[in-house]
Design an enzyme around this catalytic site. Structure first.
Site, PDB file in Angstrom:
ATOM      1  N   THR A  33      11.419  21.688  40.279  1.00 22.95           N
ATOM      2  CA  THR A  33      11.097  22.081  38.899  1.00 22.95           C
ATOM      3  C   THR A  33       9.994  21.179  38.343  1.00 22.95           C
ATOM      4  O   THR A  33       9.040  21.650  37.708  1.00 22.95           O
ATOM      5  CB  THR A  33      12.343  22.005  38.004  1.00 22.95           C
ATOM      6  OG1 THR A  33      13.404  22.775  38.587  1.00 22.95           O
ATOM      7  CG2 THR A  33      12.044  22.550  36.616  1.00 22.95           C
ATOM      8  N   ARG A  60      21.046  16.047  47.298  1.00 30.08           N
ATOM      9  CA  ARG A  60      22.434  16.106  46.826  1.00 30.08           C
ATOM     10  C   ARG A  60      22.680  15.086  45.719  1.00 30.08           C
ATOM     11  O   ARG A  60      23.538  15.284  44.864  1.00 30.08           O
ATOM     12  CB  ARG A  60      23.404  15.858  47.989  1.00 30.08           C
ATOM     13  CG  ARG A  60      23.511  17.020  48.969  1.00 30.08           C
ATOM     14  CD  ARG A  60      24.619  16.779  49.972  1.00 30.08           C
ATOM     15  NE  ARG A  60      24.871  17.966  50.790  1.00 30.08           N
ATOM     16  CZ  ARG A  60      25.983  18.149  51.493  1.00 30.08           C
ATOM     17  NH1 ARG A  60      26.933  17.222  51.474  1.00 30.08           N
ATOM     18  NH2 ARG A  60      26.150  19.240  52.210  1.00 30.08           N
ATOM     19  N   VAL A  61      21.964  13.983  45.760  1.00 31.45           N
ATOM     20  CA  VAL A  61      22.124  12.956  44.725  1.00 31.45           C
ATOM     21  C   VAL A  61      20.777  12.762  44.026  1.00 31.45           C
ATOM     22  O   VAL A  61      19.816  12.311  44.650  1.00 31.45           O
ATOM     23  CB  VAL A  61      22.607  11.618  45.326  1.00 31.45           C
ATOM     24  CG1 VAL A  61      22.689  10.552  44.237  1.00 31.45           C
ATOM     25  CG2 VAL A  61      23.959  11.786  46.003  1.00 31.45           C
ATOM     26  N   ILE A 123      26.701  20.333  42.606  1.00 33.32           N
ATOM     27  CA  ILE A 123      27.531  19.209  42.142  1.00 33.32           C
ATOM     28  C   ILE A 123      26.924  18.570  40.892  1.00 33.32           C
ATOM     29  O   ILE A 123      27.552  18.497  39.839  1.00 33.32           O
ATOM     30  CB  ILE A 123      27.689  18.142  43.242  1.00 33.32           C
ATOM     31  CG1 ILE A 123      28.293  18.760  44.509  1.00 33.32           C
ATOM     32  CG2 ILE A 123      28.552  16.979  42.735  1.00 33.32           C
ATOM     33  CD1 ILE A 123      29.659  19.375  44.325  1.00 33.32           C
ATOM     34  N   LYS A 134      30.252  18.849  26.463  1.00 32.52           N
ATOM     35  CA  LYS A 134      31.255  18.039  25.768  1.00 32.52           C
ATOM     36  C   LYS A 134      30.650  17.384  24.532  1.00 32.52           C
ATOM     37  O   LYS A 134      31.294  17.298  23.474  1.00 32.52           O
ATOM     38  CB  LYS A 134      31.824  16.972  26.713  1.00 32.52           C
ATOM     39  CG  LYS A 134      32.818  16.034  26.019  1.00 32.52           C
ATOM     40  CD  LYS A 134      33.463  15.065  26.998  1.00 32.52           C
ATOM     41  CE  LYS A 134      34.452  14.160  26.269  1.00 32.52           C
ATOM     42  NZ  LYS A 134      35.202  13.283  27.197  1.00 32.52           N
ATOM     43  N   HIS A 285      46.936  61.476  27.081  1.00 33.74           N
ATOM     44  CA  HIS A 285      47.906  60.473  27.528  1.00 33.74           C
ATOM     45  C   HIS A 285      47.728  60.129  29.009  1.00 33.74           C
ATOM     46  O   HIS A 285      48.676  60.139  29.791  1.00 33.74           O
ATOM     47  CB  HIS A 285      49.334  60.919  27.232  1.00 33.74           C
ATOM     48  CG  HIS A 285      49.640  61.023  25.776  1.00 33.74           C
ATOM     49  ND1 HIS A 285      49.579  59.945  24.918  1.00 33.74           N
ATOM     50  CD2 HIS A 285      49.972  62.086  25.009  1.00 33.74           C
ATOM     51  CE1 HIS A 285      49.875  60.333  23.691  1.00 33.74           C
ATOM     52  NE2 HIS A 285      50.108  61.625  23.716  1.00 33.74           N
ATOM     53  N   GLY A 314      43.192  66.952  20.238  1.00 36.08           N
ATOM     54  CA  GLY A 314      43.202  65.498  20.117  1.00 36.08           C
ATOM     55  C   GLY A 314      42.986  64.786  21.432  1.00 36.08           C
ATOM     56  O   GLY A 314      43.353  63.617  21.586  1.00 36.08           O
ATOM     57  N   ARG A 449      59.429  65.761  42.135  1.00 39.47           N
ATOM     58  CA  ARG A 449      58.283  66.619  42.420  1.00 39.47           C
ATOM     59  C   ARG A 449      58.605  68.069  42.074  1.00 39.47           C
ATOM     60  O   ARG A 449      57.737  68.848  41.668  1.00 39.47           O
ATOM     61  CB  ARG A 449      57.916  66.486  43.901  1.00 39.47           C
ATOM     62  CG  ARG A 449      56.611  67.162  44.284  1.00 39.47           C
ATOM     63  CD  ARG A 449      56.109  66.619  45.617  1.00 39.47           C
ATOM     64  NE  ARG A 449      55.954  65.176  45.540  1.00 39.47           N
ATOM     65  CZ  ARG A 449      54.914  64.555  45.006  1.00 39.47           C
ATOM     66  NH1 ARG A 449      53.916  65.265  44.506  1.00 39.47           N
ATOM     67  NH2 ARG A 449      54.855  63.251  44.964  1.00 39.47           N
ATOM     68  N   ASP A 482      62.233  72.958  48.959  1.00 40.00           N
ATOM     69  CA  ASP A 482      62.424  73.542  47.630  1.00 40.00           C
ATOM     70  C   ASP A 482      61.178  73.432  46.761  1.00 40.00           C
ATOM     71  O   ASP A 482      60.856  74.342  45.991  1.00 40.00           O
ATOM     72  CB  ASP A 482      63.637  72.931  46.913  1.00 40.00           C
ATOM     73  CG  ASP A 482      63.623  71.405  46.881  1.00 40.00           C
ATOM     74  OD1 ASP A 482      62.649  70.805  47.371  1.00 40.00           O
ATOM     75  OD2 ASP A 482      64.602  70.818  46.367  1.00 40.00           O
ATOM     76  N   ARG A 524      47.917  60.063  50.855  1.00 41.08           N
ATOM     77  CA  ARG A 524      48.562  60.399  49.580  1.00 41.08           C
ATOM     78  C   ARG A 524      47.817  59.716  48.445  1.00 41.08           C
ATOM     79  O   ARG A 524      47.021  58.799  48.663  1.00 41.08           O
ATOM     80  CB  ARG A 524      50.028  59.977  49.583  1.00 41.08           C
ATOM     81  CG  ARG A 524      50.241  58.494  49.413  1.00 41.08           C
ATOM     82  CD  ARG A 524      51.712  58.119  49.397  1.00 41.08           C
ATOM     83  NE  ARG A 524      51.872  56.708  49.057  1.00 41.08           N
ATOM     84  CZ  ARG A 524      52.966  56.000  49.299  1.00 41.08           C
ATOM     85  NH1 ARG A 524      54.005  56.559  49.892  1.00 41.08           N
ATOM     86  NH2 ARG A 524      53.033  54.728  48.943  1.00 41.08           N
TER      87      ARG A 524
END
Length: 528
Positions: A33, A60-61, A123, A134, A285, A314, A449, A482, A524
């Site tokens: 940057t 990293r640091v 990190i 903060k 609904h 409705g 059913r 049935d 299903r």
């Protein structure tokens, strides 16, 4: 005023830095940057010069240093804090601009190695963000390019950031850290770690469901109440909502959406999106009470409305095509709570101008909207959460297994696929009669059913619709003959069901005995 800039995504950062410099703000930056800003002719001090300690360990640091965190965390109204800064030669940092290593984007790439994922865990960035957030009373923390304009506007107006903006930036910063850490946790706890395969090229296998599930939502709005008036509620959306989903919609007019409006609207919208041709879905609904396809929105609506005019009163109505004047005039003759479509013509909007309470929702659909669905579904249970992959299964003609002597006609097969799509969105137990691209009777949400089948017949009779020569979709298998007998007695000549019952042969024999065609889908669609 001093600003520390350390960004991974450099979109808009040069323009922001130029604005800050013009306002007299001193710029501090890190690595790439700092190099970018210097190349643009901006005076910038590298962090290593501030800390008197070089960036190390491949970057990293670099910012994990008291001269950075002391400058961010010191309370300006505390004499002790300010004295400590002076004693240790630490200058305050008043503005922090940080975005984090692209961890989420990295792990989303196919073939992402574990090494790449780990290397993209930021990190120093989150540590600085937490410090600045903060200490929001004294430090502005900017974590997203969308915030740049507001920051510059306030600095230009008053030379500083208001308490209100600094606090809002702090909240946004902590939210971002929460999202970031959640993504890391989701990824790492989904990895099936195999030490013997560990290398720089190791791409780990990942479990579909992570050991810890972290999901983030953003509040869309507070609602007047929940499912009932004594319950409180709010509506949240995903951080990145799926294209064409309800959460991406814009309300064009009407009263504020209620909890039930939103739940029913989602059911209607997800159902209507599943059709390729012009379709209309009416929901009441959470159950479709009328679904149809047609040559245009008016025809689709007219057919859908015929299924159950009583329940449509409705209801929630969804179209997968823009609503024109003709469709709008037809819909406006009934009481409708919510009307959704990808768009509305100017004439259609004019039709609803006088219907000020009708909620109009415009939801843009992507070109291939049938493929855009939520990947996961959740359901809250006592002190826990059920998580599953979404039921996005699409049935094709090739998937159908004809199990009877009688063969379905091409027209019946076409209607069976239509009925099956509808059944997927009807609460179990679901029975759906259809004919000519239109629902003729819908039985939903019964413990038996058999009762769902009877209710579908009763509703068709009440709507003065004949069920003769209809097709039927059942979301799960018929456990006994049935249920089949009831739908055949009502007039069905072709039935689709998943199959898989111990008594499948009994039901097949019954279908052959009754002279109807039956196909097994092999899948299903329970919907509780």
């Amino acid at each position: 005023m001093r600003a520390l800039i350390s960004v991974s995504d450099k979109t808009g950062i040069v323009d922001l830095a130029k604005e800050l410099h013009a306002l007299g703000v001193s710029l501090i930056s890190t690595g790439g940057t700092a190099k970018l800003l210097a190349e643009q002719g901006l005076p910038v001090t590298e962090v290593a010069e501030v800390t008197q300690f070089p960036e190390m360990l491949d970057g990293r640091v670099k910012t994990l240093h008291p001269k950075v965190h002391g400058g961010l965390l010191a309370r300006r109204d505390s004499p002790e804090h300010m004295a400590a800064l002076q004693a240790h030669g630490i200058d305050t940092i008043d503005l922090l601009i940080v975005n984090l290593y692209p961890f989420e984007a990295t792990v989303a790439k196919p073939g992402c190695t574990l090494a790449d994922a780990i290397e993209n865990i930021d990190i120093g960035g989150p540590a600085m963000v937490r410090s600045a957030a903060k200490n929001w009373k004294d430090v502005g923390i900017v974590t997203d390019a969308s915030q740049y304009a507001d920051v510059i506007a306030e600095l230009k107006t008053s030379g500083k950031l208001s308490d209100k903006l600094r606090f809002a930036l702090s909240v946004a910063a902590f939210n971002r850290i929460s999202q970031y850490d959640g993504a890391i946790s989701n990824y790492l706890s989904s990895v099936n770690f195999e030490a013997e395969k560990l290398s720089e090229e190791y791409v780990p296998e990942r479990a579909q469901f992570s050991g810890q599930f972290n999901e983030q939502y953003v509040k869309v709005q507070d609602l007047r109440y929940g499912e009932n008036s004594h319950q409180q509620a709010a509506w949240y959306r995903d951080l990145a909502p799926a294209a064409g989903s309800l959460a991406t919609g814009v309300q064009l007019q009407g009263k504020e959406l209620s909890y039930n409006n939103i739940a029913d609207a989602d059911a209607a919208w997800e159902c209507v999106k599943s059709f390729d041709s012009s379709a209309c879905v009416i929901v009441k609904h959470a159950n479709p009470c009328g679904v149809a396809v047609g040559a245009n929105p008016l025809e689709a609506y007219s057919k859908a409305f015929q299924t159950d005019p009583t329940s449509a009163f409705g209801g929630i109505i969804a179209f997968n095509r823009p609503v024109d004047k003709a469709a709008a005039e037809a819909v406006s003759k009934q009481f409708v709570e919510v009307l959704m479509a990808p768009d509305f013509s100017a004439e259609a909007l004019e039709v609803f101008k006088s219907k000020v309470n009708v909620r109009l929702m415009k939801i843009a659909l992507p070109a291939h909207y049938g493929d855009v669905r939520n990947a996961l579904e959740t359901k809250r249970v006592g002190s826990g959460l059920l998580l599953q992959s979404a039921d996005n299964h699409e049935l094709a003609l090739a998937d159908l297994k004809i199990v009877t002597v009688k063969q379905p006609t091409p027209e019946e097969l076409h209607d069976l696929l239509f009925a099956w799509k509808v059944a997927k969105f009807v609460k179990s137990n679901a029975i759906v009669f259809c004919k000519n691209g239109m629902t003729m009777g819908v039985g939903a949400g019964q413990m038996s059913r058999l009762d769902s089948a009877r209710i579908a017949s009763i509703k068709a009779e009440a709507a003065k619709l004949s069920l003769q020569n209809t097709v039927v979709a059942s979301d799960a298998f018929f456990p006994f003959r049935d249920g089949l007998d009831v739908v055949v007695d009502a007039g069905a000549t072709c039935v689709a069901q998943p199959g898989g019952s111990m008594r499948d042969q009994e039901v097949i024999d019954a279908a052959n005995e009754r002279g109807v065609a039956m196909v097994f889908t092999g899948v299903r669609h329970f919907r509780h």
